[in-house]
Write an enzyme that holds these catalytic residues in place. Structure first.
Site, short mmCIF file in Angstrom:
data_model
loop_
_atom_site.label_atom_id
_atom_site.label_comp_id
_atom_site.label_asym_id
_atom_site.label_seq_id
_atom_site.Cartn_x
_atom_site.Cartn_y
_atom_site.Cartn_z
N SER A 147 -80.37 71.70 36.17
CA SER A 147 -81.00 70.50 35.60
C SER A 147 -82.41 70.37 36.15
O SER A 147 -82.68 70.78 37.29
CB SER A 147 -80.19 69.26 36.01
N TYR A 161 -75.58 64.16 42.28
CA TYR A 161 -75.54 65.04 41.09
C TYR A 161 -76.71 66.02 41.13
O TYR A 161 -76.54 67.22 40.93
CB TYR A 161 -75.58 64.17 39.83
N1 LIG Z 1 -77.97 66.21 28.62
C1 LIG Z 1 -78.91 66.37 29.52
O1 LIG Z 1 -79.99 65.75 29.47
C2 LIG Z 1 -78.71 67.35 30.66
C3 LIG Z 1 -79.82 67.61 31.48
C4 LIG Z 1 -79.68 68.52 32.51
C5 LIG Z 1 -78.47 69.15 32.73
N2 LIG Z 1 -77.41 68.86 31.92
C6 LIG Z 1 -76.17 69.58 32.18
O2 LIG Z 1 -75.81 70.28 31.00
C7 LIG Z 1 -74.39 70.48 30.99
C8 LIG Z 1 -73.84 70.05 29.65
O3 LIG Z 1 -74.12 68.66 29.51
P1 LIG Z 1 -74.20 67.93 28.08
O4 LIG Z 1 -75.48 67.21 28.04
O5 LIG Z 1 -73.85 68.88 27.00
O6 LIG Z 1 -73.08 66.83 28.34
P2 LIG Z 1 -71.70 66.51 27.61
O7 LIG Z 1 -71.91 66.44 26.14
O8 LIG Z 1 -71.18 65.34 28.34
O9 LIG Z 1 -70.79 67.80 27.93
C9 LIG Z 1 -70.28 68.03 29.22
C10 LIG Z 1 -69.15 69.03 29.14
O10 LIG Z 1 -68.57 69.15 30.47
C11 LIG Z 1 -67.18 68.86 30.38
N3 LIG Z 1 -66.58 68.18 31.53
C12 LIG Z 1 -66.90 66.95 32.01
N4 LIG Z 1 -66.03 66.61 32.99
C13 LIG Z 1 -65.14 67.63 33.09
C14 LIG Z 1 -63.99 67.86 33.90
N5 LIG Z 1 -63.55 66.97 34.80
N6 LIG Z 1 -63.30 69.02 33.76
C15 LIG Z 1 -63.70 69.94 32.86
N7 LIG Z 1 -64.77 69.77 32.04
C16 LIG Z 1 -65.48 68.63 32.16
C17 LIG Z 1 -67.08 67.90 29.20
O11 LIG Z 1 -65.75 67.82 28.75
P3 LIG Z 1 -65.12 66.38 28.28
O12 LIG Z 1 -65.30 66.37 26.79
O13 LIG Z 1 -63.70 66.45 28.74
O14 LIG Z 1 -65.91 65.29 28.94
C18 LIG Z 1 -68.04 68.55 28.22
O15 LIG Z 1 -67.43 69.63 27.55
C19 LIG Z 1 -73.84 69.72 32.19
O16 LIG Z 1 -73.64 70.62 33.26
C20 LIG Z 1 -74.96 68.74 32.52
O17 LIG Z 1 -74.92 68.37 33.89
C21 LIG Z 1 -77.51 67.99 30.89
#
Ligand SMILES: NC(=O)c1ccc[n+]([C@@H]2O[C@H](COP(=O)([O-])OP(=O)(O)OC[C@H]3O[C@@H](n4cnc5c(N)ncnc54)[C@H](OP(=O)(O)O)[C@@H]3O)[C@@H](O)[C@H]2O)c1
Length: 256
Positions: A147, A161
């Site tokens: 991130s 985080y």
């Molecule tokens: N969006 C942003 O701005 C951003 C920025 C920097 C980094 N990131 C990183 O990018 C990655 C993807 O994020 P996203 O934005 O696509 O968010 P998202 O739509 O919330 O997706 C997160 C994924 O992680 C899974 N997850 C969450 N808790 C879990 C658990 N306890 N066990 C197994 N799986 C779990 C979720 O499954 P569920 O459906 O079960 O929740 C979902 O498939 C993450 O690592 C996040 O930290 C995101």
């Protein structure tokens, strides 16, 4: 976008692929001919999107659910990978989330453990569990989601985080050196502010608009903006001489 046979026959594992960035990564790997095991998150949230339904019917995609915070959750995923793929060409460690915004003085032990276990320990455990399989591939690659907050420290309430993402970034660099003799490359993609359910949960519309105005490209990012960076770093053809690097995908939000 990429050549439709760029990953023809490759076995790809994507964690956190039930939605958001992970789902789009999986879609683009499928478009390029890969066999993809999608870890769909904790549980099915609804019907699969059409493209995935079709790929499952063709046995090119497989969906498994596992809660990484539950005892045996990661083990169940590893077993499924082992039973499905003779080797793994590409591992994308993407599952994770902020869990909540926790002011430093109020942070409980449980909140701390949850954030670290999900965003940091799970990456180590999934990677360790699949290394034997990755070693069997001719040109394996690991791409980890970190991130922008790994560099900036994030916004209030997200210090732990952000620190877990910095851990994964550093862990990936160490791993890159250690695994290079085995022909395994390790890199990271570092998203900026991406409009997925993530920010719908943790950031207000006002905060997102204020952030948007600070971004040189004047817009928030999308999962579609992020996914090609993963495919690029996973492809030995496109990035075979790149390892131990972090690719920032943030519209210029952080330039340093
Ligand atoms: N969006 C942003 O701005 C951003 C920025 C920097 C980094 N990131 C990183 O990018 C990655 C993807 O994020 P996203 O934005 O696509 O968010 P998202 O739509 O919330 O997706 C997160 C994924 O992680 C899974 N997850 C969450 N808790 C879990 C658990 N306890 N066990 C197994 N799986 C779990 C979720 O499954 P569920 O459906 O079960 O929740 C979902 O498939 C993450 O690592 C996040 O930290 C995101």
């Amino acid at each position: 976008m990429f050549h439709p046979s760029l990953f023809k026959g490759a076995n790809v594992v994507v964690t956190g692929a039930g939605r958001g960035i992970g789902l789009e990564i999986a879609r683009q790997f499928l478009d390029c001919g890969a066999h993809v095991l999608l870890h769909g998150g904790r549980a099915a949230a609804g019907p699969l999107p059409d493209f995935l339904e079709n790929a499952v019917a063709e046995a090119r995609a497989h969906v498994v659910y596992a809660d990484f915070l539950e005892e045996g959750g990661i083990g169940a995923l590893l077993q499924r990978v082992d039973s499905l793929f003779p080797h793994v060409d590409v591992l994308i460690n993407n599952a994770g989330t902020m869990v909540g915004r926790f002011p430093a003085a109020d942070l409980t032990d449980e909140q701390y453990d949850t954030v670290v276990r999900l965003n940091q320990t799970s990456v180590v455990e999934v990677t360790r569990g699949l290394l034997r399989s990755l070693r069997r591939a001719p040109h394996a690659a690991i791409v980890n989601t970190v991130s922008i907050s790994a560099l900036t420290g994030g916004s209030p309430g997200s210090a732990i985080y952000s620190a877990t993402k910095a851990f994964v970034s550093t862990y990936s660099k160490g791993l890159a050196r250690e695994l290079a003799p085995a022909g395994i490359r390790v890199n990271c993609v570092s998203p900026g502010t991406i409009t997925t359910d993530f920010h719908a949960r943790y950031s207000s519309a006002e905060k997102l608009e204020a952030t948007r105005k600070t971004i040189p490209l004047q817009r928030l990012g999308t999962a579609e903006d992020c996914a090609p960076a993963y495919l690029f770093l996973a492809s030995n053809t496109l990035s075979g001489y790149i390892t131990g690097q972090v690719l920032e995908v943030n519209g210029g939000q952080l330039i340093c």
